[in-house]
Write an enzyme that holds these catalytic residues in place. Structure first.
Site, PDB file in Angstrom:
ATOM      1  N   LYS A   1       0.838  -1.212   0.000  1.00  0.00           N
ATOM      2  CA  LYS A   1       0.000   0.000   0.000  1.00  0.00           C
ATOM      3  C   LYS A   1       0.873   1.261   0.000  1.00  0.00           C
ATOM      4  CE  LYS A   1      -2.168  -1.096   3.839  1.00  0.00           C
ATOM      5  NZ  LYS A   1      -1.441  -2.347   4.150  1.00  0.00           N
TER       6      LYS A   1
ATOM      7  N   ARG B   1     -10.062   0.890   8.051  1.00  0.00           N
ATOM      8  CA  ARG B   1      -9.534  -0.422   8.412  1.00  0.00           C
ATOM      9  C   ARG B   1     -10.511  -1.239   9.244  1.00  0.00           C
ATOM     10  NH1 ARG B   1      -3.712   0.131   8.287  1.00  0.00           N
ATOM     11  NH2 ARG B   1      -2.647  -1.550   9.340  1.00  0.00           N
TER      12      ARG B   1
ATOM     13  N   ARG C   1      11.653  -5.311   5.283  1.00  0.00           N
ATOM     14  CA  ARG C   1      11.467  -3.877   5.009  1.00  0.00           C
ATOM     15  C   ARG C   1      12.416  -3.017   5.855  1.00  0.00           C
ATOM     16  NH1 ARG C   1       5.631  -1.588   5.439  1.00  0.00           N
ATOM     17  NH2 ARG C   1       5.727  -2.682   7.411  1.00  0.00           N
TER      18      ARG C   1
ATOM     19  N   ARG D   1      11.030  -0.963  11.342  1.00  0.00           N
ATOM     20  CA  ARG D   1       9.913  -0.588  12.214  1.00  0.00           C
ATOM     21  C   ARG D   1       9.804  -1.573  13.370  1.00  0.00           C
ATOM     22  NH1 ARG D   1       4.851   0.419   8.206  1.00  0.00           N
ATOM     23  NH2 ARG D   1       3.814  -0.768   9.836  1.00  0.00           N
TER      24      ARG D   1
ATOM     25  N   ARG E   1      -0.547  -8.879  13.221  1.00  0.00           N
ATOM     26  CA  ARG E   1      -1.144  -7.880  12.321  1.00  0.00           C
ATOM     27  C   ARG E   1      -1.971  -8.567  11.237  1.00  0.00           C
ATOM     28  NH1 ARG E   1       4.134  -4.749  10.807  1.00  0.00           N
ATOM     29  NH2 ARG E   1       2.855  -3.779   9.188  1.00  0.00           N
TER      30      ARG E   1
HETATM   31  P1  AP5 Z   1       4.855  -1.571   1.909  1.00  0.00           P
HETATM   32  O1  AP5 Z   1       4.508  -0.800   0.679  1.00  0.00           O
HETATM   33  O2  AP5 Z   1       5.586  -0.852   2.989  1.00  0.00           O
HETATM   34  O3  AP5 Z   1       3.548  -2.329   2.434  1.00  0.00           O
HETATM   35  P2  AP5 Z   1       2.250  -1.782   3.173  1.00  0.00           P
HETATM   36  O4  AP5 Z   1       1.066  -2.458   2.562  1.00  0.00           O
HETATM   37  O5  AP5 Z   1       2.241  -0.281   3.197  1.00  0.00           O
HETATM   38  O6  AP5 Z   1       2.525  -2.404   4.592  1.00  0.00           O
HETATM   39  P3  AP5 Z   1       2.406  -1.808   6.051  1.00  0.00           P
HETATM   40  O7  AP5 Z   1       3.126  -2.774   6.931  1.00  0.00           O
HETATM   41  O8  AP5 Z   1       2.861  -0.380   6.128  1.00  0.00           O
HETATM   42  O9  AP5 Z   1       0.879  -1.876   6.247  1.00  0.00           O
HETATM   43  P4  AP5 Z   1       0.148  -1.976   7.556  1.00  0.00           P
HETATM   44  O10 AP5 Z   1      -1.214  -1.789   7.035  1.00  0.00           O
HETATM   45  O11 AP5 Z   1       0.360  -3.160   8.389  1.00  0.00           O
HETATM   46  O12 AP5 Z   1       0.826  -0.810   8.440  1.00  0.00           O
HETATM   47  P5  AP5 Z   1       0.376   0.684   8.743  1.00  0.00           P
HETATM   48  O13 AP5 Z   1       1.588   1.508   8.749  1.00  0.00           O
HETATM   49  O14 AP5 Z   1      -0.798   1.095   7.915  1.00  0.00           O
HETATM   50  O15 AP5 Z   1       5.700  -2.854   1.449  1.00  0.00           O
HETATM   51  C1  AP5 Z   1       6.246  -3.741   2.418  1.00  0.00           C
HETATM   52  C2  AP5 Z   1       7.655  -4.185   1.983  1.00  0.00           C
HETATM   53  O16 AP5 Z   1       7.571  -4.954   0.786  1.00  0.00           O
HETATM   54  C3  AP5 Z   1       8.608  -3.020   1.675  1.00  0.00           C
HETATM   55  O17 AP5 Z   1       9.891  -3.378   2.110  1.00  0.00           O
HETATM   56  C4  AP5 Z   1       8.558  -2.888   0.152  1.00  0.00           C
HETATM   57  O18 AP5 Z   1       9.785  -2.414  -0.319  1.00  0.00           O
HETATM   58  C5  AP5 Z   1       8.290  -4.336  -0.270  1.00  0.00           C
HETATM   59  N1  AP5 Z   1       7.418  -4.447  -1.444  1.00  0.00           N
HETATM   60  C6  AP5 Z   1       6.268  -3.742  -1.683  1.00  0.00           C
HETATM   61  N2  AP5 Z   1       5.700  -4.141  -2.838  1.00  0.00           N
HETATM   62  C7  AP5 Z   1       6.495  -5.103  -3.335  1.00  0.00           C
HETATM   63  C8  AP5 Z   1       6.442  -5.917  -4.509  1.00  0.00           C
HETATM   64  N3  AP5 Z   1       5.436  -5.786  -5.412  1.00  0.00           N
HETATM   65  N4  AP5 Z   1       7.416  -6.826  -4.700  1.00  0.00           N
HETATM   66  C9  AP5 Z   1       8.421  -6.975  -3.789  1.00  0.00           C
HETATM   67  N5  AP5 Z   1       8.544  -6.243  -2.679  1.00  0.00           N
HETATM   68  C10 AP5 Z   1       7.585  -5.312  -2.442  1.00  0.00           C
HETATM   69  O19 AP5 Z   1      -0.193   0.516  10.231  1.00  0.00           O
HETATM   70  C11 AP5 Z   1       0.658   0.266  11.330  1.00  0.00           C
HETATM   71  C12 AP5 Z   1      -0.165   0.192  12.613  1.00  0.00           C
HETATM   72  O20 AP5 Z   1      -0.830   1.464  12.841  1.00  0.00           O
HETATM   73  C13 AP5 Z   1      -1.315  -0.830  12.609  1.00  0.00           C
HETATM   74  O21 AP5 Z   1      -0.891  -2.112  12.972  1.00  0.00           O
HETATM   75  C14 AP5 Z   1      -2.264  -0.202  13.651  1.00  0.00           C
HETATM   76  O22 AP5 Z   1      -1.839  -0.423  14.956  1.00  0.00           O
HETATM   77  C15 AP5 Z   1      -2.127   1.281  13.372  1.00  0.00           C
HETATM   78  N6  AP5 Z   1      -3.129   1.772  12.384  1.00  0.00           N
HETATM   79  C16 AP5 Z   1      -2.853   2.274  11.147  1.00  0.00           C
HETATM   80  N7  AP5 Z   1      -3.992   2.621  10.516  1.00  0.00           N
HETATM   81  C17 AP5 Z   1      -5.006   2.311  11.372  1.00  0.00           C
HETATM   82  C18 AP5 Z   1      -6.425   2.419  11.269  1.00  0.00           C
HETATM   83  N8  AP5 Z   1      -7.038   2.911  10.176  1.00  0.00           N
HETATM   84  N9  AP5 Z   1      -7.174   2.001  12.325  1.00  0.00           N
HETATM   85  C19 AP5 Z   1      -6.591   1.519  13.442  1.00  0.00           C
HETATM   86  N10 AP5 Z   1      -5.248   1.384  13.595  1.00  0.00           N
HETATM   87  C20 AP5 Z   1      -4.464   1.788  12.559  1.00  0.00           C
END
Ligand code: AP5
Length: 224
Positions: A13, A86, A125, A158, A169
């Protein structure tokens, strides 16, 4: 353009929202990035969110909804939402807020990845604490190991990117976030994007969907 990118942790994402923001000139509104910023600044919201995030659980809806509706109001040229909504409750509140603002979401995309890919991507990552650039030790390594290409800052992992927390997660995702896909599917078209492939291939499919919204021709920038 107002788009939502759904998907499991590690689906890509953040990676693709950055590309979307750059290509179409819209704001990348990542709930995770905003929360991490609040934590780094030691705000009240950041302190409240910390424990949930480190355990791989969701931060309570009321905190998130206020934070994200404020961010949306500050994005007049459009936005792509990353990590929000979410929960079904967040999606409902968002819909109501947008109706009140006489706007709505133009497109919902769902990045589909397998669990094995998620764990491999997330544990590999690394990100830049200064500019937010995201890398992967194998799939998207920086030019010099452990250093940001853009500004030379040492990369960090992270705290919620350990295998144990990733499994939590993922479990949280299936229980609380996958129903959001069904919520949208009951109301509108959701574009499923096969996201196990390499980043450029996935980006090309995403741009194919979004270009018509932005009035772009496929060949405008030579490549997707
Ligand atoms: P990346 O693009 O970083 O993936 P992502 O989908 O953004 O993953 P996240 O871990 O950031 O998502 P998340 O939803 O768990 O975390 P968030 O920060 O929103 O890609 C991942 C890796 O793969 C990278 O190293 C990249 O280089 C590699 N990659 C990407 N695409 C690739 C491909 N096609 N091929 C190969 N490699 C690839 O949330 C964190 C925390 O915040 C949550 O756990 C929760 O506690 C809180 N939170 C956030 N939003 C909310 C909400 N709306 N409600 C409640 N709590 C929330």
């Amino acid at each position: 353009m107002r788009a939502v990118l759904l998907g499991a942790p590690g689906a890509g994402k953040g990676t693709h929202c950055k590309r979307i923001a750059e290509r179409y000139g819209v704001a990348h509104l990542s709930s995770g990035d905003i929360l991490r910023r609040e934590r780094a600044e030691g705000t009240e919201l950041g302190k409240k969110a910390q424990g949930y995030m480190d355990a791989g659980a969701l931060v309570p809806d009321d905190l998130i909804v206020e934070m994200m509706t404020k961010a949306i109001q500050q994005a007049p040229t459009g936005y792509v939402l990353d990590g929000f909504p979410r929960t079904v409750n967040q999606a409902e509140v968002l819909d109501k807020a947008l109706v009140a603002q006489k706007t709505g979401i133009d497109m919902v995309l769902d990045l589909r990845v397998s669990d094995g890919v998620v764990v491999e991507r997330i544990t590999g990552r690394r990100s830049c604490p200064k500019c937010g650039c995201v890398y992967h030790v194998k799939n998207m390594p920086p030019k010099v190991a452990d250093v940001c290409d853009r500004d030379g800052t040492p990369l960090v992992q992270r705290p919620d990117d350990t295998e144990k927390v990733v499994r939590n997660r993922l479990e949280t995702y299936y229980r609380q976030t996958e129903p959001v896909v069904d919520y949208y599917k009951a109301r509108r078209t959701v574009h499923d994007i096969e996201a196990d492939g390499d980043p450029d291939t996935v980006a090309a499919v995403i741009f194919q969907k979004l270009d018509p919204l932005a009035g772009k021709k496929k060949s405008r920038r030579g490549k997707a």
